[in-house]
Design a protein around this motif. Sequence first.
Motif, short mmCIF file in Angstrom:
data_model
loop_
_atom_site.label_atom_id
_atom_site.label_comp_id
_atom_site.label_asym_id
_atom_site.label_seq_id
_atom_site.Cartn_x
_atom_site.Cartn_y
_atom_site.Cartn_z
N ASN A 46 1.82 9.19 11.24
CA ASN A 46 3.17 9.74 11.16
C ASN A 46 3.58 9.82 9.69
O ASN A 46 3.78 8.79 9.03
CB ASN A 46 4.14 8.84 11.94
N PRO A 47 3.72 11.00 9.14
CA PRO A 47 4.04 11.12 7.70
C PRO A 47 5.42 10.59 7.35
O PRO A 47 5.70 10.32 6.18
CB PRO A 47 3.94 12.63 7.43
N LYS A 48 6.28 10.42 8.35
CA LYS A 48 7.63 9.92 8.09
C LYS A 48 7.73 8.40 8.22
O LYS A 48 8.80 7.84 7.95
CB LYS A 48 8.63 10.60 9.04
N ALA A 49 6.68 7.77 8.63
CA ALA A 49 6.71 6.32 8.80
C ALA A 49 6.78 5.64 7.42
O ALA A 49 5.93 5.89 6.56
CB ALA A 49 5.49 5.84 9.57
N ARG A 50 7.78 4.81 7.24
CA ARG A 50 7.95 4.09 5.98
C ARG A 50 8.44 2.67 6.22
O ARG A 50 9.09 2.08 5.35
CB ARG A 50 8.99 4.81 5.09
N ALA A 51 8.13 2.08 7.36
CA ALA A 51 8.69 0.77 7.69
C ALA A 51 7.62 -0.11 8.33
O ALA A 51 6.57 0.37 8.79
CB ALA A 51 9.90 0.91 8.60
N TYR B 43 3.24 -4.41 11.16
CA TYR B 43 2.81 -3.25 11.95
C TYR B 43 3.54 -2.03 11.38
O TYR B 43 4.76 -1.99 11.34
CB TYR B 43 3.14 -3.43 13.43
N TRP B 44 2.78 -1.05 10.95
CA TRP B 44 3.34 0.15 10.31
C TRP B 44 3.95 1.05 11.36
O TRP B 44 3.30 1.42 12.34
CB TRP B 44 2.23 0.87 9.56
N MET B 45 5.22 1.44 11.18
CA MET B 45 5.89 2.27 12.18
C MET B 45 7.07 3.00 11.56
O MET B 45 7.48 2.72 10.42
CB MET B 45 6.36 1.42 13.37
N GLY B 46 7.60 3.92 12.35
CA GLY B 46 8.73 4.70 11.87
C GLY B 46 10.05 3.98 11.98
O GLY B 46 10.89 4.05 11.09
N ASN B 47 10.27 3.26 13.10
CA ASN B 47 11.56 2.61 13.33
C ASN B 47 11.32 1.25 13.99
O ASN B 47 11.21 1.16 15.21
CB ASN B 47 12.46 3.48 14.20
#
Length: 300
Positions: A207-212, A247-251
């Motif tokens: 997911n290119p928008k994942a920053r969290a 754990y890398w995720m969007g939200n």
Amino acid sequence: MDYQQTNFSDEETLALLHSKTVPGVSTPVVIVSLLVPWSLFVFSCGLLSFTMHYNTPQYAWMVIAVLFAIPVLFGFIATKANNEGRSAAGWKYSAFASALALCLGSTMGDMNYWFNAQPYYDIQTMNAYWNVDPSKSRGQQHMDAGRVYFKDNARIDPTKAMAFRNLDTYCVAPIVSDAAQTTQDWWAVGLNCCTSGSSFTCGDVRNPKARAGLRAMRDEQRPFFRLAVHQAEAEYGVSAQHPLFFYWMGNPSVEVVGYRDQANGLFLHACMGVAVLNVFTTAIFLTATAQLAPKKRRGV
């Protein structure tokens, strides 16, 4: 063959029904068999699934131990009824069903707690950080981080990913930014989601928008993630003085709410399922008792 019809007086009929050879079940015992085991399951499962297990686990298990006095009491009543020549089948069934319900409720509640409720409570008690730059922030500055929202230029570096195998495959990859880093304390992790050093596919890495990141809270997994980091240090020459695992995720907030919803959903479904099962097994017991009673009266 002719059978002589036998007439019983009311007193004789009542004595026959309460004799030791007739495993009759009274209405109060039926009500006890339907309500008490299910209530014990609901209470024990809820007690070990949620807040009390997290805040005061010793008291939660103490209450469970005390609740086992109920099936013991039913067993005592059954023994007394049996010694007095009265039917004890209903109380024996209630004792067995209550003990089984407590065991099932405790097991289900404990599992629901470890897999769903505890991660939710753990994350809720930790801090959330925004706009974190992995190139400047150090792990020791964020030891209490539960949720971290990184800067827009943060990303996972799959070229420095590493896998450690111990039954499961423990995968790690550094979280980096455009700036140079002297220490690598931020790591994205996952379980069984990589096959080699550069095939890190854990979480929302695509997911290119994942920053969290959501903190990995399993104590039994953390040592293996740390071993994977040690391998990465030796392989790639990076330094991880205080590694933190996410754990890398969007939200992450959605994921945390998901833990809570899964805990509540599992509890409710378990309660409904056990209610149906309890009615079914009680009906089988009553049917079997009714069929066996005439045979015992005839001495079959």
